[in-house]
Design a protein around this motif. Structure first.
Motif, short mmCIF file in Angstrom:
data_model
loop_
_atom_site.label_atom_id
_atom_site.label_comp_id
_atom_site.label_asym_id
_atom_site.label_seq_id
_atom_site.Cartn_x
_atom_site.Cartn_y
_atom_site.Cartn_z
N ASP A 135 0.84 -1.21 0.00
CA ASP A 135 0.00 0.00 0.00
C ASP A 135 0.87 1.26 0.00
OD1 ASP A 135 -2.18 -1.62 0.09
OD2 ASP A 135 -2.60 -1.31 2.24
N ALA A 138 2.78 1.74 -3.24
CA ALA A 138 1.84 2.22 -4.27
C ALA A 138 1.59 3.71 -4.07
CB ALA A 138 0.54 1.43 -4.20
N ASN A 141 4.13 5.81 -5.48
CA ASN A 141 4.29 5.64 -6.93
C ASN A 141 5.43 4.72 -7.35
OD1 ASN A 141 2.12 7.38 -7.74
ND2 ASN A 141 3.39 9.10 -7.04
N GLU A 144 4.25 -1.72 -9.20
CA GLU A 144 4.20 -3.03 -8.57
C GLU A 144 5.24 -4.00 -9.14
OE1 GLU A 144 0.22 -4.33 -8.00
OE2 GLU A 144 0.82 -6.26 -7.16
#
Ligand SMILES: Nc1ncnc2c1ncn2[C@@H]1O[C@H](COP(=O)(O)OP(=O)(O)OP(=O)(O)O)[C@@H](O)[C@H]1O
Ligand SMILES: [Mg+2]
Lengths: 233, 260
Positions: A135, A138, A141, A144
């Motif tokens: 989380d 993410a 930025n 993944e």
């Protein structure tokens, strides 16, 4: 929480370079200051005045030669200058986070694990820790597809964001930040500023070095100027 | 009293001489449960001698090594009987040699190398022993299909991982390691270090690791002791000793490392 988090008294630091003709670098002496929970203090002063040195001393990464650094830990106080290694490590595990200027990569360990580690060492279930790490990455930025890679090959800004995620993942009551936004673009700088403000609102005591005046003005309540070393009369 | 209220190992003024020369002199420290202590110094500085004295294999000339036993509290390991000491070596202590050939039995299979340690502490059920050996091969990243192979057929890195599995299968409380990554290729070293880090943390082991490789202690050790000519010249939190060394010898040691 609005009590004292850190209390520094008479702190002095001199480096003695034994292998280079016993040169002495007198960085600072007689520093006194305190930081309360929920407050963000910026260290200030020209390059080389000892901002990073002071931050590292607070984390006990550098040995302060004189004075004391009392830190609120569990139900008491720990002096980071005098405490035993295992007491300092307990402070680092539960009370004090530090975002260094550069990420120290560990060979083979993926970004996601590096970020999750501070939660795992506090006993959080590894799967939960990883989810939380994802989380945060993410939010900062980091795409993944990079999470499962070791950050050695990441760009400077990517490494710094991994470092920030690692520093912010655990709810530490005290946070030390050494130029957390130096290698970041405007978008990511703004995200880091948000993270800092959230932590402050949650009662975290923050001491940081911020070269970027805009960030500094946005997140800091006051500055602490490191006086140049004065030889005692 | 809680087990973490007391050190697991207490070393008091340990001294060992070879003739006139002190191999280690006046070494004192406490090691706490779950703590990893690194010992660094140039070759000949007394690191291995110290490790041998700590692990009950070399009687000191002076000082004491106290171990917090499960049932009788702090005991001087050199005042216990030979039988007690041997029991501790099998149950509570592990020893990882620099050269895996010194810690393995090369003429028996990988599975037997692990199983043997379990049998030495009383395991008898063949199926369970084999299962434990299989699990441990997995944990040290050796293909289970190699369980019946002789360690002779393994690479150096695999042999070292097997030696670690053989040590940890009995869940010791303290493990002594002598240059665990010495003699391995750099890429193999990194993998082994990562594995050791993970195992030590998840098992909550206490470790004394002797090495001349500062990168190894940086990753593995909570605390560091720097030795020179048999004496401890500096000790403390690992990152503090490496990043802000106080003693001239430590400064030399740290500044001599090539930055990769
Ligand atoms: N590990 C060390 N060993 C010896 N000297 C050091 C060490 N770390 C810092 N110094 C010295 O201490 C002084 C203060 O350095 P420091 O990095 O704290 O400055 P700074 O205020 O953070 O500067 P900048 O704004 O450029 O980052 C400098 O003279 C530096 O050379
Ligand atoms: Mg700096």
């Amino acid at each position: 929480m609005s009590g004292l988090a850190i209390e520094v008294n008479g702190l002095g630091k001199t480096f003695r370079l034994h292998t280079q003709g016993d040169v002495e670098i007198q960085v600072f002496r007689g520093l006194d200051f305190a930081v309360r929970f929920g407050e963000c203090v910026a260290l200030h002063g020209p390059s080389g005045c000892g901002k990073s040195t002071l931050l590292r001393a607070l984390y006990a990464n550098y040995a302060a030669g004189e004075g004391s650094i009392r830190v609120r830990h569990r139900d008491g106080w720990v002096d980071m200058v005098a405490a035993e290694p295992r007491a300092i490590l307990d402070v680092r595990r539960h009370t004090m986070g530090y975002v260094s200027q550069f990420l120290r990569v560990i060979p083979r360990v993926p970004a996601l694990e590096i970020v999750a580690e501070p939660l795992r060492v506090r006993g959080v279930d590894p799967a939960d820790a990883r989810r939380h790490a994802g989380d945060l990455l993410a939010r900062l930025n980091i795409p993944e597809r990079l999470w499962s890679l070791a950050p050695a090959t990441f760009s400077g800004g990517e490494q710094q964001r991994v470092n920030i995620a690692r520093g912010f993942i655990a709810p530490m009551p005290i946070l030390l930040l050494d130029e957390p936004t130096a290698a970041l673009d405007a978008t990511n700088r703004a995200i880091v500023a948000e993270l800092i403000l959230e932590r402050k609102a949650a009662g975290t005591a923050i001491v940081g070095i911020f070269h970027d005046a805009e960030i500094r003005n946005r997140v800091c309540d006051r500055t602490f100027a490191i006086e140049p070393f004065k030889v005692a009369a | 009293m809680n087990a973490t209220d007391r050190p697991l190992l207490r070393v008091e003024r340990l001294t060992k001489r070879y003739g006139e020369r002190f191999a280690c002199q006046d070494v004192s420290f406490d090691l706490w449960p779950g703590e990893v202590m690194g010992v660094v110094g140039e070759s000949g500085s007394g690191k291995t001698t110290l490790l041998n004295c700590l692990s009950a294999r070399l009687g000191p000339d002076g000082g004491r090594v106290l171990y917090n036993t499960r049932h009788q509290g702090m005991r001087d390991i050199y005042e216990t009987s030979e039988a007690e000491r041997r029991l501790l070596m099998r149950t509570d202590w592990g020893l990882v040699h620099q050269n895996p050939r010194d810690g393995l039995r090369l003429a028996v299979s990988a599975g037997a190398n692990i199983g043997e340690r379990l049998m030495a502490v009383g395991a008898r059920h063949y199926g369970e022993i084999r299962q434990a050996a299989t699990d441990w091969l997995g944990r040290v990243e050796i293909d289970e299909a190699r369980i019946d192979d002789l360690p002779r057929a393994f690479s150096g890195g695999m042999q070292q991982r097997l030696q670690i599995a053989r040590n940890l299968v009995t869940r010791p409380r303290i493990v002594f390691m002598d240059e665990p990554t010495g003699g391995l290729d750099v890429s193999v070293q990194a993998r082994l270090l990562d594995l050791l880090r993970e195992l030590v943390a998840s098992l909550g082991l206490s470790v004394v690791v002797v090495t001349h490789d500062l990168a190894v202690v940086r990753l593995l050790a909570h605390r560091l002791m720097v030795m020179r000519q048999g004496r401890v010249v500096e000790s403390g939190l690992t990152d503090q000793v490496l990043d802000d060394p106080q003693h001239a010898y430590t400064q030399l040691l740290v500044s001599s490392v090539l930055q990769a």
